[in-house]
Motif scaffolding. Structure first.
Motif, PDB file in Angstrom:
ATOM      1  N   MET A   1      23.632   6.058  36.149  1.00 52.97           N
ATOM      2  CA  MET A   1      24.393   6.344  37.318  1.00 52.97           C
ATOM      3  C   MET A   1      24.642   7.849  37.368  1.00 52.97           C
ATOM      4  SD  MET A   1      27.004   3.136  37.253  1.00 52.97           S
ATOM      5  CE  MET A   1      26.870   2.710  35.532  1.00 52.97           C
ATOM      6  N   LYS A   2      24.844   8.348  38.566  1.00 50.38           N
ATOM      7  CA  LYS A   2      25.052   9.776  38.765  1.00 50.38           C
ATOM      8  C   LYS A   2      26.515  10.059  39.055  1.00 50.38           C
ATOM      9  CE  LYS A   2      20.544  10.510  40.835  1.00 50.38           C
ATOM     10  NZ  LYS A   2      19.828  10.993  42.014  1.00 50.38           N
ATOM     11  N   ALA A   3      26.952  11.244  38.644  1.00 49.61           N
ATOM     12  CA  ALA A   3      28.315  11.657  38.963  1.00 49.61           C
ATOM     13  C   ALA A   3      28.338  13.146  39.283  1.00 49.61           C
ATOM     14  CB  ALA A   3      29.240  11.373  37.792  1.00 49.61           C
ATOM     15  N   LEU A   4      29.085  13.491  40.313  1.00 49.49           N
ATOM     16  CA  LEU A   4      29.405  14.876  40.657  1.00 49.49           C
ATOM     17  C   LEU A   4      30.917  14.971  40.597  1.00 49.49           C
ATOM     18  CD1 LEU A   4      27.213  15.635  43.793  1.00 49.49           C
ATOM     19  CD2 LEU A   4      27.082  16.774  41.603  1.00 49.49           C
ATOM     20  N   VAL A   5      31.433  15.884  39.784  1.00 51.63           N
ATOM     21  CA  VAL A   5      32.876  16.005  39.649  1.00 51.63           C
ATOM     22  C   VAL A   5      33.311  17.459  39.732  1.00 51.63           C
ATOM     23  CG1 VAL A   5      33.177  13.894  38.292  1.00 51.63           C
ATOM     24  CG2 VAL A   5      32.712  16.030  37.123  1.00 51.63           C
ATOM     25  N   ILE A  40      31.571  22.629  39.752  1.00 48.83           N
ATOM     26  CA  ILE A  40      31.039  21.266  39.867  1.00 48.83           C
ATOM     27  C   ILE A  40      30.149  20.937  38.677  1.00 48.83           C
ATOM     28  CG2 ILE A  40      29.571  19.726  41.227  1.00 48.83           C
ATOM     29  CD1 ILE A  40      30.525  21.221  43.709  1.00 48.83           C
ATOM     30  N   LEU A  41      30.369  19.768  38.109  1.00 43.83           N
ATOM     31  CA  LEU A  41      29.561  19.233  37.026  1.00 43.83           C
ATOM     32  C   LEU A  41      28.766  18.046  37.568  1.00 43.83           C
ATOM     33  CD1 LEU A  41      28.775  18.753  34.005  1.00 43.83           C
ATOM     34  CD2 LEU A  41      30.906  17.456  33.806  1.00 43.83           C
ATOM     35  N   HIS A  42      27.470  18.048  37.337  1.00 40.20           N
ATOM     36  CA  HIS A  42      26.581  16.965  37.762  1.00 40.20           C
ATOM     37  C   HIS A  42      25.983  16.366  36.496  1.00 40.20           C
ATOM     38  CE1 HIS A  42      22.711  15.762  40.118  1.00 40.20           C
ATOM     39  NE2 HIS A  42      23.516  14.738  39.934  1.00 40.20           N
ATOM     40  N   PHE A  43      26.176  15.066  36.297  1.00 42.66           N
ATOM     41  CA  PHE A  43      25.647  14.427  35.101  1.00 42.66           C
ATOM     42  C   PHE A  43      25.268  12.975  35.366  1.00 42.66           C
ATOM     43  CE2 PHE A  43      30.185  13.736  35.042  1.00 42.66           C
ATOM     44  CZ  PHE A  43      30.363  12.462  34.527  1.00 42.66           C
ATOM     45  N   LEU A  44      24.502  12.422  34.445  1.00 43.52           N
ATOM     46  CA  LEU A  44      24.112  11.015  34.480  1.00 43.52           C
ATOM     47  C   LEU A  44      24.836  10.299  33.350  1.00 43.52           C
ATOM     48  CD1 LEU A  44      20.236  11.391  34.840  1.00 43.52           C
ATOM     49  CD2 LEU A  44      21.897  11.003  36.662  1.00 43.52           C
ATOM     50  N   PRO A  64      40.097  19.507  33.005  1.00 42.25           N
ATOM     51  CA  PRO A  64      40.225  18.179  33.637  1.00 42.25           C
ATOM     52  C   PRO A  64      39.360  18.083  34.895  1.00 42.25           C
ATOM     53  CG  PRO A  64      42.193  19.499  34.000  1.00 42.25           C
ATOM     54  CD  PRO A  64      41.323  20.283  33.067  1.00 42.25           C
ATOM     55  N   ILE A  65      39.000  16.874  35.257  1.00 44.33           N
ATOM     56  CA  ILE A  65      38.095  16.682  36.394  1.00 44.33           C
ATOM     57  C   ILE A  65      38.735  15.856  37.504  1.00 44.33           C
ATOM     58  CG2 ILE A  65      36.026  16.878  34.982  1.00 44.33           C
ATOM     59  CD1 ILE A  65      35.722  13.862  35.125  1.00 44.33           C
ATOM     60  N   GLU A  66      38.184  16.057  38.697  1.00 43.50           N
ATOM     61  CA  GLU A  66      38.509  15.247  39.865  1.00 43.50           C
ATOM     62  C   GLU A  66      37.184  14.693  40.378  1.00 43.50           C
ATOM     63  OE1 GLU A  66      40.088  18.061  42.597  1.00 43.50           O
ATOM     64  OE2 GLU A  66      42.080  17.997  41.728  1.00 43.50           O
ATOM     65  N   PRO A  67      37.081  13.407  40.629  1.00 42.79           N
ATOM     66  CA  PRO A  67      35.823  12.860  41.131  1.00 42.79           C
ATOM     67  C   PRO A  67      35.475  13.404  42.509  1.00 42.79           C
ATOM     68  CG  PRO A  67      37.359  11.103  40.575  1.00 42.79           C
ATOM     69  CD  PRO A  67      38.080  12.390  40.412  1.00 42.79           C
ATOM     70  N   LEU A  68      34.228  13.778  42.671  1.00 43.69           N
ATOM     71  CA  LEU A  68      33.690  14.166  43.971  1.00 43.69           C
ATOM     72  C   LEU A  68      32.844  13.025  44.508  1.00 43.69           C
ATOM     73  CD1 LEU A  68      32.131  17.744  44.021  1.00 43.69           C
ATOM     74  CD2 LEU A  68      33.717  16.777  45.649  1.00 43.69           C
TER      75      LEU A  68
END
Length: 89
Positions: A1-5, A40-44, A64-68
């Motif tokens: 799954m992909k995530a951008l945060v 922005i951090l992009h990861f799988l 700390p992160i916030e979901p994008l």
């Protein structure tokens, strides 16, 4: 799954190096890109546990992160070696 945060407190190349070093220890994820200018951090990630580990580790080291955008993707929809790589991540 992909995530951008969104990564809070990410302002320099040194912060990027710290994030890469610490996240490389988490076997269930793969960092695709870290955009310092936009924070922005992009990861799988393979499963929700991997995503939770990223959140915990980034909070622990002061980023700390916030979901994008966190969206599931199916590795079977990919073709060739990409499908194999994504399935192994």
């Amino acid at each position: 799954m992909k995530a951008l945060v969104n990564v809070k407190n990410l302002q320099c190349e040194e912060g990027k190096k710290v994030i890469l070093r610490n996240l490389s220890r988490i076997l269930d994820i793969r960092v695709i890109d870290i955009d310092i200018q936009n924070g922005i951090l992009h990861f799988l990630y393979i499963n929700p546990i991997g995503l939770q580990r990223v959140k915990q580790e980034l909070t622990r080291i002061g980023f700390p992160i916030e979901p994008l955008n966190i969206r599931p993707s199916r590795p079977s929809l990919l073709h060739g070696s990409d499908a194999m790589t994504s399935a192994m991540i």
